[in-house]
Design an enzyme around this catalytic site. Structure first.
Site, PDB file in Angstrom:
ATOM      1  N   HIS A  20       0.848  -1.189   0.000  1.00 17.61           N
ATOM      2  CA  HIS A  20       0.000   0.000   0.000  1.00 17.61           C
ATOM      3  C   HIS A  20       0.888   1.245   0.000  1.00 17.61           C
ATOM      4  O   HIS A  20       2.119   1.144   0.023  1.00 17.61           O
ATOM      5  CB  HIS A  20      -0.982  -0.025   1.163  1.00 17.61           C
ATOM      6  CG  HIS A  20      -0.342  -0.138   2.518  1.00 17.61           C
ATOM      7  ND1 HIS A  20       0.482   0.836   3.035  1.00 17.61           N
ATOM      8  CD2 HIS A  20      -0.391  -1.120   3.460  1.00 17.61           C
ATOM      9  CE1 HIS A  20       0.892   0.475   4.233  1.00 17.61           C
ATOM     10  NE2 HIS A  20       0.385  -0.717   4.517  1.00 17.61           N
ATOM     11  N   HIS A  23       4.018   1.661   2.187  1.00 19.11           N
ATOM     12  CA  HIS A  23       5.283   1.041   1.777  1.00 19.11           C
ATOM     13  C   HIS A  23       6.022   1.933   0.802  1.00 19.11           C
ATOM     14  O   HIS A  23       7.252   1.990   0.789  1.00 19.11           O
ATOM     15  CB  HIS A  23       5.035  -0.316   1.118  1.00 19.11           C
ATOM     16  CG  HIS A  23       4.393  -1.309   2.021  1.00 19.11           C
ATOM     17  ND1 HIS A  23       3.077  -1.667   1.900  1.00 19.11           N
ATOM     18  CD2 HIS A  23       4.874  -1.967   3.103  1.00 19.11           C
ATOM     19  CE1 HIS A  23       2.787  -2.530   2.854  1.00 19.11           C
ATOM     20  NE2 HIS A  23       3.846  -2.724   3.599  1.00 19.11           N
ATOM     21  N   CYS A 129       0.734 -11.720  19.679  1.00 19.60           N
ATOM     22  CA  CYS A 129      -0.036 -11.176  18.551  1.00 19.60           C
ATOM     23  C   CYS A 129       0.584 -11.672  17.259  1.00 19.60           C
ATOM     24  O   CYS A 129       1.744 -11.376  16.967  1.00 19.60           O
ATOM     25  CB  CYS A 129      -0.041  -9.636  18.566  1.00 19.60           C
ATOM     26  SG  CYS A 129      -0.827  -8.978  17.069  1.00 19.60           S
ATOM     27  N   CYS A 132       1.695  -8.915  14.828  1.00 20.16           N
ATOM     28  CA  CYS A 132       2.999  -8.319  15.121  1.00 20.16           C
ATOM     29  C   CYS A 132       4.104  -9.360  15.137  1.00 20.16           C
ATOM     30  O   CYS A 132       5.276  -9.008  15.116  1.00 20.16           O
ATOM     31  CB  CYS A 132       2.994  -7.628  16.476  1.00 20.16           C
ATOM     32  SG  CYS A 132       1.872  -6.243  16.609  1.00 20.16           S
ATOM     33  N   CYS A 146      -3.841  -5.813  21.418  1.00 21.94           N
ATOM     34  CA  CYS A 146      -2.586  -5.379  20.789  1.00 21.94           C
ATOM     35  C   CYS A 146      -2.697  -3.898  20.417  1.00 21.94           C
ATOM     36  O   CYS A 146      -3.664  -3.505  19.773  1.00 21.94           O
ATOM     37  CB  CYS A 146      -2.317  -6.208  19.534  1.00 21.94           C
ATOM     38  SG  CYS A 146      -1.066  -5.457  18.479  1.00 21.94           S
ATOM     39  N   HIS A 149      -2.766  -3.707  16.432  1.00 20.93           N
ATOM     40  CA  HIS A 149      -3.834  -4.372  15.668  1.00 20.93           C
ATOM     41  C   HIS A 149      -5.199  -4.338  16.337  1.00 20.93           C
ATOM     42  O   HIS A 149      -6.189  -4.693  15.726  1.00 20.93           O
ATOM     43  CB  HIS A 149      -3.453  -5.829  15.376  1.00 20.93           C
ATOM     44  CG  HIS A 149      -2.274  -5.949  14.474  1.00 20.93           C
ATOM     45  ND1 HIS A 149      -0.983  -6.027  14.950  1.00 20.93           N
ATOM     46  CD2 HIS A 149      -2.186  -5.946  13.126  1.00 20.93           C
ATOM     47  CE1 HIS A 149      -0.150  -6.090  13.921  1.00 20.93           C
ATOM     48  NE2 HIS A 149      -0.849  -6.037  12.808  1.00 20.93           N
ATOM     49  N   LYS A 303      -6.592   4.309   9.318  1.00 18.11           N
ATOM     50  CA  LYS A 303      -5.333   3.581   9.348  1.00 18.11           C
ATOM     51  C   LYS A 303      -5.233   2.657   8.129  1.00 18.11           C
ATOM     52  O   LYS A 303      -6.195   1.990   7.791  1.00 18.11           O
ATOM     53  CB  LYS A 303      -5.239   2.764  10.638  1.00 18.11           C
ATOM     54  CG  LYS A 303      -3.903   2.096  10.792  1.00 18.11           C
ATOM     55  CD  LYS A 303      -3.783   1.266  12.042  1.00 18.11           C
ATOM     56  CE  LYS A 303      -2.502   0.457  11.897  1.00 18.11           C
ATOM     57  NZ  LYS A 303      -2.240  -0.448  12.966  1.00 18.11           N
ATOM     58  N   LYS A 306      -2.314  -3.576   5.198  1.00 20.64           N
ATOM     59  CA  LYS A 306      -2.366  -4.425   4.018  1.00 20.64           C
ATOM     60  C   LYS A 306      -3.621  -5.273   4.023  1.00 20.64           C
ATOM     61  O   LYS A 306      -4.277  -5.435   3.017  1.00 20.64           O
ATOM     62  CB  LYS A 306      -1.143  -5.347   4.003  1.00 20.64           C
ATOM     63  CG  LYS A 306       0.106  -4.677   3.529  1.00 20.64           C
ATOM     64  CD  LYS A 306       1.288  -5.632   3.578  1.00 20.64           C
ATOM     65  CE  LYS A 306       1.684  -5.935   4.996  1.00 20.64           C
ATOM     66  NZ  LYS A 306       2.970  -6.647   5.090  1.00 20.64           N
TER      67      LYS A 306
HETATM   68 ZN   LIG Z   1      -0.360  -6.776  16.831  1.00 15.86          ZN
END
Ligand SMILES: [Zn+2]
Length: 507
Positions: A20, A23, A129, A132, A146, A149, A303, A306
């Protein structure tokens, strides 16, 4: 004397989905640094890659009902497509699951840490997670979720290999405060120091092979475990240089390089500024010299991730609106500190305003006026035109300002110095009104003044072609083409940028 070596890396993204716009930010910033260092005479290696060995990739492939290999290869291709789409000068790409350089390097790194007494086995329970690929302590979670996330981490109990991070707090602190390891901007440096001062705990560096579905690199001497994907991925910065095989490139680009620069997003700061330097200290290798952290992009206020599919696809954006527009937005709008919100409308507005109307029109007008008033022949060197002092200063100062801004990794400041040339030149045109000078000249008075004005404007356009090159290489080439006489005459004026907003019809 050999030219200084500068090694510039971007993080290697998980290939669990397509890239996206976030990046694109990091690779475009790295490309600008690489182009600028090359221009200053450094030898540069711009290194990129993909992180294939992540458990996330395995889960995403399963969710898509696809084999992991095909899934990972397809998404990796999409990341590699950023190179041509964004005119990147990537020198080398490493793919951690495919590249023969990677696994022996990771194994060697592991063994070096083991030899230093920094790896040991322990039973562990924690909250993990998968997004992560990281264990979280209860204190780090936000309302049990998390912080990246906003999902509830899994409770996992297993026996893992641990890395003795607790040993390295003092050495890391010294490296950072002494400037040996520079972390920019300062807010992120302070965040790392606060984390170190909170006390470093040993971290888990392996996973049971079963849970990883057989994907990943087995722990040397313990095939029941695979190496933690972060340990594996961070090693890419040296395995790509042939660390595993004792390659000379490793000595050249890591051990004795003048600068070792990592670019990364704030979400992976701890891995790069704490874990990785500690791993390097453990294995007896030099630290990076610079860690450059960018904040996040949002898309339309949300936010980008991907997996959520909300992020604009940079390859599609570049195909539709042009590479210059995408690069210019990323470099001109994203602040050094703080998140930035991307929308296509903002990108188009910025490109039309500054590229098509500001820079493009200027070059077009100047080349057309030189054709009309001087038959395409550029007036010879001229003293600074009266009223052109500010323009002259913008041209003279641009190189120094750009170099200073990039030394601070401030891309917005750097592009502002380029924009100042166009801005001053446009002001100058509107103030001196060359067409009136041309009329006066036809009426028989003072032709020196028009020569001086056209000379100054031509110099501004040439400077734009030159100074814009690291930022918008394609546009810079077109501008330089417009400013290069053939057989003593400039080529016919042609648009340098097209207008992007709907309903407009080119220049
Ligand atoms: Zn996470």
């Amino acid at each position: 004397m050999t030219a200084p070596h500068t090694y510039i890396t971007t993080t290697i993204p998980y290939v669990n989905a397509r890239p996206h716009i976030g990046h694109a930010l990091e690779v475009v910033q790295a490309d600008v640094l690489a182009r600028c260092r090359r221009r200053h005479g450094d030898r540069v290696r711009f290194q990129a890659g993909t992180d294939d060995n992540s458990l996330k990739n395995v889960l995403a492939a399963q969710a898509a009902g696809e084999g992991v290999r095909e899934f990972v290869d397809r998404n990796a291709e999409a990341f590699l497509a950023l190179g041509p789409a964004l005119s990147l000068t990537v020198d080398d790409v490493i793919r951690t699951s495919r590249d023969a350089r990677h696994r022996p390097g990771v194994e060697r790194f592991w063994q070096a840490c083991a030899a230093a007494g920094d790896l040991y086995r322990k039973r562990y329970e924690g909250r993990y997670c998968t997004g992560c690929e990281q264990f979280y302590s209860p204190a780090e979670l936000r309302a049990g979720r998390c912080p990246e996330h906003e999902t509830e981490p899994q409770r996992i109990a297993e026996e893992n290999w641990f890395f003795r991070l607790s040993r390295y707090g003092g050495a890391l602190r010294t490296a950072i405060t002494s400037g040996e390891l520079r972390i920019e901007p300062a807010g992120h440096r302070n965040e790392v120091l606060a984390f170190i001062d909170g006390g470093l705990e040993d971290f888990s560096v392996s996973r049971p092979a079963g849970r990883a579905g057989g994907w990943g690199i087995p722990v040397p001497g313990d095939p029941s475990q695979v190496i933690y994907v972060w340990f594996d991925a961070l090693c890419n910065y040296v395995t790509a240089l042939g660390y595993g095989s004792g390659d000379d490139a490793y000595r050249q680009w890591w051990v004795s390089a003048g600068r070792r620069v990592h670019l990364l997003g704030k979400g992976v700061l701890r891995f790069h500024a704490v874990y990785w330097p500690a791993m390097l200290l453990s294995s007896g290798q030099p630290l990076p010299t610079d860690i450059v952290v960018h904040d996040y992009l949002t898309a339309g206020g949300r936010k980008i991730s991907k997996s959520s599919g909300s992020g604009a696809d940079p390859v599609a954006l570049a195909a539709e609106h042009g590479t210059d527009a995408v690069r210019w937005w990323l470099l001109r709008e994203v602040p050094r500190v703080g998140d930035a919100d991307f929308t296509i409308e903002r990108m188009i507005a910025r490109a039309d305003d500054e590229l098509a109307n500001g820079l493009g029109n200027l070059v077009n007008r100047v080349v057309a006026m030189i054709a009309k008033y001087r038959g395409g022949r550029v007036p010879g060197p001229q003293p600074v035109a009266a009223g052109g002092e500010a323009l002259d200063a913008a041209i003279r100062q641009a190189g120094g300002l750009i170099a200073a801004a990039l030394e601070d990794f401030d891309f917005r400041q750097a592009t502002a110095a380029v924009w100042a040339i166009a801005d001053e030149a446009n002001r100058f045109v509107n103030r001196v009104r060359p067409w009136e000078l041309a009329r006066a000249e036809r009426d028989g008075c003072d032709n020196q003044r028009l020569d001086a004005v056209l000379g100054a404007l031509f110099e501004a356009c040439s400077a734009l072609g030159r100074e814009l090159a690291p930022f918008l290489p394609d546009a810079a080439e077109r501008i330089t083409g417009q400013c290069t006489p053939r057989d003593g005459r400039l080529p016919a004026a042609a648009p340098v940028f097209r207008r992007l907003s709907p309903g407009s019809h080119g220049t």
